[in-house]
Scaffold this active site. Sequence first.
Site, mmCIF file in Angstrom:
data_model
loop_
_atom_site.group_PDB
_atom_site.id
_atom_site.type_symbol
_atom_site.label_atom_id
_atom_site.label_comp_id
_atom_site.label_asym_id
_atom_site.label_seq_id
_atom_site.Cartn_x
_atom_site.Cartn_y
_atom_site.Cartn_z
ATOM 1 N N ARG A 1 -63.132 12.558 -39.543
ATOM 2 C CA ARG A 1 -63.180 12.350 -38.561
ATOM 3 C C ARG A 1 -64.317 13.783 -38.138
ATOM 4 O O ARG A 1 -65.037 13.835 -39.148
ATOM 5 C CB ARG A 1 -61.871 13.240 -37.756
ATOM 6 C CG ARG A 1 -60.830 12.281 -38.047
ATOM 7 C CD ARG A 1 -59.605 13.211 -37.203
ATOM 8 N NE ARG A 1 -58.926 14.249 -38.202
ATOM 9 C CZ ARG A 1 -58.393 15.177 -37.993
ATOM 10 N NH1 ARG A 1 -57.307 15.494 -36.604
ATOM 11 N NH2 ARG A 1 -57.788 16.433 -38.470
ATOM 12 N N ASN B 1 -68.313 18.377 -47.207
ATOM 13 C CA ASN B 1 -67.952 18.450 -45.715
ATOM 14 C C ASN B 1 -66.320 19.306 -45.661
ATOM 15 O O ASN B 1 -65.999 19.774 -44.889
ATOM 16 C CB ASN B 1 -68.547 17.308 -44.720
ATOM 17 C CG ASN B 1 -67.828 17.263 -43.487
ATOM 18 O OD1 ASN B 1 -68.153 18.159 -43.105
ATOM 19 N ND2 ASN B 1 -66.366 16.411 -42.853
ATOM 20 N N SER C 1 -70.748 27.233 -42.019
ATOM 21 C CA SER C 1 -70.583 27.194 -40.807
ATOM 22 C C SER C 1 -70.824 29.085 -40.832
ATOM 23 O O SER C 1 -71.273 29.506 -41.311
ATOM 24 C CB SER C 1 -69.228 27.713 -40.294
ATOM 25 O OG SER C 1 -68.784 28.431 -39.341
ATOM 26 N N TYR D 1 -61.481 31.474 -44.162
ATOM 27 C CA TYR D 1 -62.418 30.849 -43.731
ATOM 28 C C TYR D 1 -63.927 31.273 -44.052
ATOM 29 O O TYR D 1 -64.673 30.636 -44.406
ATOM 30 C CB TYR D 1 -62.535 30.269 -42.773
ATOM 31 C CG TYR D 1 -62.946 28.955 -42.336
ATOM 32 C CD1 TYR D 1 -63.072 27.719 -42.422
ATOM 33 C CD2 TYR D 1 -64.156 29.466 -41.121
ATOM 34 C CE1 TYR D 1 -63.996 26.874 -41.866
ATOM 35 C CE2 TYR D 1 -64.733 28.179 -40.905
ATOM 36 C CZ TYR D 1 -65.131 26.999 -40.877
ATOM 37 O OH TYR D 1 -65.579 25.448 -40.659
ATOM 38 N N ALA E 1 -64.671 33.662 -46.133
ATOM 39 C CA ALA E 1 -65.063 34.548 -47.499
ATOM 40 C C ALA E 1 -65.462 32.673 -48.077
ATOM 41 O O ALA E 1 -66.163 32.870 -49.224
ATOM 42 C CB ALA E 1 -64.084 34.880 -48.324
ATOM 43 N N LYS F 1 -66.848 29.753 -47.101
ATOM 44 C CA LYS F 1 -68.418 29.167 -46.598
ATOM 45 C C LYS F 1 -70.011 30.449 -47.148
ATOM 46 O O LYS F 1 -70.482 29.377 -47.292
ATOM 47 C CB LYS F 1 -68.295 29.335 -44.543
ATOM 48 C CG LYS F 1 -67.301 28.474 -43.924
ATOM 49 C CD LYS F 1 -67.663 26.729 -44.802
ATOM 50 C CE LYS F 1 -67.013 25.601 -44.477
ATOM 51 N NZ LYS F 1 -67.189 24.667 -44.448
#
Length: 246
Positions: A10, A87, A139, A151, A153, A155
């Site tokens: 997706r 991804n 991100s 999130y 941390a 990335k």
Amino acid sequence: MNVFVTGGSRGIGRGIVLKMIKEGYGCAFTYAGNVEAAEETIRQAKEIRKDCSIISYKMDQSKVSEVESVLENAIKDFGDFGALVNNAAILKDNVLAFMSDEEWDDVIKTNLYGPFYVTRGLLMHFLSNKFGRIISISSLSQGGSSGQANYAASKAGLVALSQTIAREYGPKKITSNVVVVGYVPTDMTKENMNNELSKIWMDYCPTRRVGKPEEIADAVYYLTTENAGFINGEVLHVTGGLTYAP
């Protein structure tokens, strides 16, 4: 060339898979559990190139045993891989004081352990081929984002992981880079970005618009090519000019 894409059923992942198919690559991609979405990605790929080589694999990348099993099967099915796109990621937002151990662990294990497991699993394959392209999707949250300690941390850690790989394996003709994604409307962002945050994005993003999955996919594709061989250890922002989380 064949490419392995995690989270390709997706959104941005699907856009990356379809770009690879369009450019003549074979593509293996993983999905967490939505079989219908995975089948739709394959259907769209076949519309682009009827005879394309594409297979989906169900995988929880937070579990090393599943990663190893899927990679073994994918290498048997495709025979060879020249590129990996990390991804797949999840969100479990909460302010730090109320973030549970489970919310922290699930995001870190999926978003950081997962790319480590997958990359480690393909590195020997790339080394034997004396060629490899590793692209990891990050991100703007990597610089810190309210309500997203887990999130952010994960990335930020992904950037350090990628740059370490670049240093260790650059001499072996294996490059490792990060593509930082801005606001791209997908199922995940629609669920986690309210109207107020969307307005803030439009106010602060220099291009005054959101991104498209195809624009992310174009950048990722270039980094898989021979021409990108001198790009290594870089963090490429595809964010419309915004360099921090609004």
